[in-house]
Write a protein that holds these residues in place. Sequence first.
Motif, mmCIF file in Angstrom:
data_model
loop_
_atom_site.group_PDB
_atom_site.id
_atom_site.type_symbol
_atom_site.label_atom_id
_atom_site.label_comp_id
_atom_site.label_asym_id
_atom_site.label_seq_id
_atom_site.Cartn_x
_atom_site.Cartn_y
_atom_site.Cartn_z
ATOM 1 N N GLY A 86 2.661 4.367 -6.989
ATOM 2 C CA GLY A 86 2.364 5.235 -5.914
ATOM 3 C C GLY A 86 2.954 4.970 -4.524
ATOM 4 O O GLY A 86 2.884 5.585 -3.678
ATOM 5 N N SER A 87 4.086 4.044 -4.465
ATOM 6 C CA SER A 87 4.683 3.860 -3.234
ATOM 7 C C SER A 87 6.191 4.631 -3.303
ATOM 8 O O SER A 87 6.648 4.496 -4.414
ATOM 9 C CB SER A 87 5.067 2.266 -3.201
ATOM 10 N N LYS A 108 6.549 -2.557 5.354
ATOM 11 C CA LYS A 108 6.730 -1.041 5.344
ATOM 12 C C LYS A 108 5.393 -0.261 4.996
ATOM 13 O O LYS A 108 5.004 0.558 5.453
ATOM 14 C CB LYS A 108 7.887 -0.634 4.716
ATOM 15 N N GLY A 109 4.888 -0.845 3.759
ATOM 16 C CA GLY A 109 3.639 -0.065 3.168
ATOM 17 C C GLY A 109 2.311 -0.713 3.986
ATOM 18 O O GLY A 109 1.429 -0.110 3.271
ATOM 19 N N THR A 125 -2.728 -4.776 -5.401
ATOM 20 C CA THR A 125 -2.156 -4.740 -3.985
ATOM 21 C C THR A 125 -3.411 -4.936 -2.944
ATOM 22 O O THR A 125 -4.513 -4.713 -3.485
ATOM 23 C CB THR A 125 -1.474 -3.314 -3.579
ATOM 24 N N ARG A 126 -3.245 -5.094 -1.822
ATOM 25 C CA ARG A 126 -4.412 -5.424 -0.707
ATOM 26 C C ARG A 126 -3.761 -4.949 0.545
ATOM 27 O O ARG A 126 -2.592 -5.051 0.813
ATOM 28 C CB ARG A 126 -5.067 -6.554 -0.898
ATOM 29 N N PRO A 127 -4.637 -4.440 1.301
ATOM 30 C CA PRO A 127 -4.113 -4.283 2.840
ATOM 31 C C PRO A 127 -3.596 -5.131 3.519
ATOM 32 O O PRO A 127 -4.309 -6.438 3.324
ATOM 33 C CB PRO A 127 -5.337 -3.429 3.397
#
Length: 304
Positions: A86-87, A108-109, A125-127
């Motif tokens: 999704g990136s 960046k993400g 992934t995680r924030p």
Amino acid sequence: MCIRDSGINAEYGVRLLVTRLIEMASDQDLVTLANNFILASPPGELLEVVTDVRGLLPDESILNESAPNTFREWNTDQFFEVTPSGSPHAVLITKFGEISESEYLDPKGGQVLTFDHIKQEVTGTRPISGELDEEVEPFRAQFEGSASQYLAETFENGACTVYGSQEDGTHVITVCFSSSQFNPKSLWTGRWRSYWVCKFRPGTEEVKISGNIRINVHLYEDGNVQLRAEFKKDLRSPCGPPAPCAQEALKEIGKAEQEYQLAIENLYATMGDSTFKALRRVLPVTKTKIDWDKIYTYKVADKK
């Protein structure tokens, strides 16, 4: 630079020697030897080398314990490129962005990637939560924008990841580039890796930049030839507000990388008369080719 070449007989001799060394070595020696082979894998060929190395061992399970660390070392050293699900952008797996043995920054993400070093894929992934320095972030974001523009203008493909931190009040921006070409049908692979550590204090006049460029090319058609080259360079650029500071730094980085690329191209242009000549004489000392027909004629005349 490292150049290797081998024929069928040489390859057989090496295999025989390796087999005998393996028979004499302890398990710990075998693990060390095998990991050294794996860490020397050319770009895009890690799994092939691992398969071949396991095939040489009397018991391949002796690598199970060390494999995760070896794969992690290779992936981070090679600036392994991944694109999270999704990136819209790719991320480099590097030591500069390593949070833990399996977590890597994607500044960046705005996220942290969980990376499986054995499968070489992102598993979650995680924030980002406190991993970015808010004071450095305006500069880091501008460096990232300039680096992305330089990447698009200079490399056919590849990725860049930019990190930001502080050391005793000094801003540290680390710009990483990686560009790879894999062409197994034509039996060659290659990768360009570079990183540039930019240090400065906001409000001062100068950015100090230290860089490292590494090139690895592997050609394995009718032999085994590798080019391994490394170049280090220190630069300086004007400091100022985030945008011009980043633009000037990337301008100097671009000049240095282009100069090195030209130097490599010039090396290839003269290699036939220098490096390869030292390995194997192209012509006799007379600088002229031997006319074997004339020699045969002289021999016939002498016999008469």
